[in-house]
Design a protein around this motif. Structure first.
Motif, PDB file in Angstrom:
ATOM      1  N   SER A 220       1.061  -1.070   0.324  1.00 36.40           N
ATOM      2  CA  SER A 220       0.352   0.329   0.056  1.00 36.40           C
ATOM      3  C   SER A 220       1.247   1.521  -0.156  1.00 36.40           C
ATOM      4  N   PRO A 221       0.422   2.475  -0.397  1.00 39.98           N
ATOM      5  CA  PRO A 221       0.809   3.576  -0.371  1.00 39.98           C
ATOM      6  C   PRO A 221       0.997   4.223   0.598  1.00 39.98           C
ATOM      7  N   GLU A 222       0.685   3.442   2.233  1.00 37.74           N
ATOM      8  CA  GLU A 222       1.152   4.073   2.944  1.00 37.74           C
ATOM      9  C   GLU A 222       2.269   3.451   3.676  1.00 37.74           C
ATOM     10  N   GLN A 223       2.393   2.080   3.568  1.00 37.12           N
ATOM     11  CA  GLN A 223       3.447   1.425   3.798  1.00 37.12           C
ATOM     12  C   GLN A 223       4.421   1.201   3.070  1.00 37.12           C
ATOM     13  N   LEU A 224       4.572   1.992   1.802  1.00 34.14           N
ATOM     14  CA  LEU A 224       5.881   2.046   1.312  1.00 34.14           C
ATOM     15  C   LEU A 224       6.520   3.683   2.195  1.00 34.14           C
ATOM     16  N   HIS A 225       5.305   4.612   2.456  1.00 41.41           N
ATOM     17  CA  HIS A 225       5.811   6.011   2.543  1.00 41.41           C
ATOM     18  C   HIS A 225       6.932   5.215   4.188  1.00 41.41           C
ATOM     19  N   VAL A 226       5.631   5.022   5.252  1.00 39.94           N
ATOM     20  CA  VAL A 226       6.255   3.773   5.724  1.00 39.94           C
ATOM     21  C   VAL A 226       7.618   3.616   5.797  1.00 39.94           C
ATOM     22  N   LEU A 227       8.198   2.230   4.877  1.00 38.18           N
ATOM     23  CA  LEU A 227       9.584   2.297   4.508  1.00 38.18           C
ATOM     24  C   LEU A 227      10.398   3.625   4.807  1.00 38.18           C
ATOM     25  N   LYS A 228       9.455   4.567   3.537  1.00 38.80           N
ATOM     26  CA  LYS A 228      11.077   5.866   2.963  1.00 38.80           C
ATOM     27  C   LYS A 228      11.405   6.655   4.069  1.00 38.80           C
ATOM     28  N   LEU A 229      10.296   6.823   5.224  1.00 40.76           N
ATOM     29  CA  LEU A 229      10.607   7.340   6.897  1.00 40.76           C
ATOM     30  C   LEU A 229      11.147   6.698   7.673  1.00 40.76           C
ATOM     31  N   VAL A 230      11.086   5.835   7.390  1.00 44.91           N
ATOM     32  CA  VAL A 230      11.508   4.387   8.400  1.00 44.91           C
ATOM     33  C   VAL A 230      13.574   5.001   7.632  1.00 44.91           C
ATOM     34  N   GLY A 231      13.405   4.355   6.047  1.00 45.78           N
ATOM     35  CA  GLY A 231      15.123   4.549   5.588  1.00 45.78           C
ATOM     36  C   GLY A 231      15.194   5.279   5.540  1.00 45.78           C
ATOM     37  N   LYS A 232      14.853   7.227   5.930  1.00 42.09           N
ATOM     38  CA  LYS A 232      16.000   7.925   5.868  1.00 42.09           C
ATOM     39  C   LYS A 232      15.900   8.333   7.928  1.00 42.09           C
ATOM     40  N   TYR A 233      15.208   8.425   8.233  1.00 36.90           N
ATOM     41  CA  TYR A 233      15.116   8.799   9.870  1.00 36.90           C
ATOM     42  C   TYR A 233      15.378   7.776  10.329  1.00 36.90           C
ATOM     43  N   GLY A 234      15.275   6.709  10.109  1.00 36.86           N
ATOM     44  CA  GLY A 234      15.762   5.266  10.932  1.00 36.86           C
ATOM     45  C   GLY A 234      16.852   4.968  11.818  1.00 36.86           C
ATOM     46  N   PRO A 235      17.321   4.432  13.366  1.00 29.67           N
ATOM     47  CA  PRO A 235      16.044   3.851  13.655  1.00 29.67           C
ATOM     48  C   PRO A 235      15.265   5.166  14.070  1.00 29.67           C
ATOM     49  N   ILE A 236      13.838   4.325  14.310  1.00 26.92           N
ATOM     50  CA  ILE A 236      12.524   6.244  14.834  1.00 26.92           C
ATOM     51  C   ILE A 236      11.555   5.303  15.490  1.00 26.92           C
ATOM     52  N   SER A 237      11.309   6.174  16.278  1.00 26.95           N
ATOM     53  CA  SER A 237      10.139   5.709  17.116  1.00 26.95           C
ATOM     54  C   SER A 237       8.724   5.623  16.551  1.00 26.95           C
ATOM     55  N   SER A 238       7.855   4.155  17.089  1.00 24.10           N
ATOM     56  CA  SER A 238       6.948   4.402  16.504  1.00 24.10           C
ATOM     57  C   SER A 238       5.746   5.989  16.932  1.00 24.10           C
ATOM     58  N   GLY A 239       5.997   6.301  17.748  1.00 22.99           N
ATOM     59  CA  GLY A 239       5.474   7.015  18.134  1.00 22.99           C
ATOM     60  C   GLY A 239       5.610   8.702  16.848  1.00 22.99           C
ATOM     61  N   ARG A 240       7.204   8.627  17.217  1.00 25.67           N
ATOM     62  CA  ARG A 240       7.657   9.719  16.180  1.00 25.67           C
ATOM     63  C   ARG A 240       7.481   9.678  14.282  1.00 25.67           C
ATOM     64  N   LEU A 241       7.307   8.452  14.298  1.00 27.28           N
ATOM     65  CA  LEU A 241       6.724   7.557  12.507  1.00 27.28           C
ATOM     66  C   LEU A 241       5.431   8.485  12.831  1.00 27.28           C
ATOM     67  N   ALA A 242       4.741   7.843  14.310  1.00 27.93           N
ATOM     68  CA  ALA A 242       2.539   8.198  13.876  1.00 27.93           C
ATOM     69  C   ALA A 242       2.704   9.956  13.267  1.00 27.93           C
ATOM     70  N   ALA A 243       3.329  11.143  14.140  1.00 29.21           N
ATOM     71  CA  ALA A 243       3.855  11.880  14.008  1.00 29.21           C
ATOM     72  C   ALA A 243       4.070  12.413  12.656  1.00 29.21           C
ATOM     73  N   VAL A 244       5.131  11.741  12.103  1.00 32.39           N
ATOM     74  CA  VAL A 244       5.359  12.559  11.049  1.00 32.39           C
ATOM     75  C   VAL A 244       4.333  11.725   9.558  1.00 32.39           C
ATOM     76  N   GLN A 245       3.460  11.182  10.213  1.00 29.85           N
ATOM     77  CA  GLN A 245       2.716  10.325   9.378  1.00 29.85           C
ATOM     78  C   GLN A 245       1.557  11.355   9.185  1.00 29.85           C
ATOM     79  N   GLY A 246       1.350  12.026  10.442  1.00 31.14           N
ATOM     80  CA  GLY A 246      -0.454  12.271  11.125  1.00 31.14           C
ATOM     81  C   GLY A 246      -1.499  11.575  11.455  1.00 31.14           C
ATOM     82  N   VAL A 247      -0.443  10.088  11.430  1.00 26.36           N
ATOM     83  CA  VAL A 247      -1.827   9.198  12.138  1.00 26.36           C
ATOM     84  C   VAL A 247      -1.842   8.662  13.699  1.00 26.36           C
TER      85      VAL A 247
END
Length: 147
Positions: A36-63
């Motif tokens: 899904s686009p959402e899954q691919l966006h998660v992969l992109k964000l983790v690749g750029k900012y990882g390791p990243i906390s799940s809370g920060r990931l939620a904030a960056v995605q706005g969900v």
């Protein structure tokens, strides 16, 4: 200046909303069909900012965190991310890409780039692209100063 800025912001929003919709509907690459686009966006964000906390990931995605948990579960099952807790912080989950996750993220990004390159080739001059880059560099700097 304010009228021009308002127009720029409105155009940016329009391009982001309608452009994203058009690209996601139009890219026919297998990687964009498998995830899904959402899954691919998660992969992109983790690749750029990882390791990243799940809370920060939620904030960056706005969900909400529950949406991230669901996405992470699916990506973990597919072997694309690793979810770990650090020894010094057992409450927070940190997400990293696996090698397979890195490959999927790279492939998805390349497919988007190729689609957009083909879409605008011959319609936008090199000077316009350079101006676009310079403007967005300035905006990025301003946003980073306000973090």
């Amino acid at each position: 200046m304010k009228d021009n800025l308002r127009e720029a912001v409105l155009l940016f929003e329009e391009v982001m909303i309608h452009g994203t919709e058009r690209v996601l509907k139009s890219v026919e690459a297998p990687v964009w069909q498998m995830y899904s686009p959402e899954q691919l966006h998660v992969l992109k964000l983790v690749g750029k900012y990882g390791p990243i906390s799940s809370g920060r990931l939620a904030a960056v995605q706005g969900v909400h965190k529950s949406a991230i948990s669901n996405r992470l579960k699916k990506l973990t099952e597919k072997g694309l991310v690793i979810v770990e807790r650090r020894e010094d912080d057992h409450r927070t989950k940190y997400i990293s890409l696996t090698e397979a996750g890195r490959l999927v993220a790279t492939e998805a990004e390349q497919e988007i780039y190729t689609y957009l390159e083909n879409l605008i080739e011959g319609k936008v001059e090199e000077e316009e692209i350079i101006q676009f880059i310079e403007t967005f560099k300035k905006i990025k700097e301003i946003l980073q100063l306000n973090d």
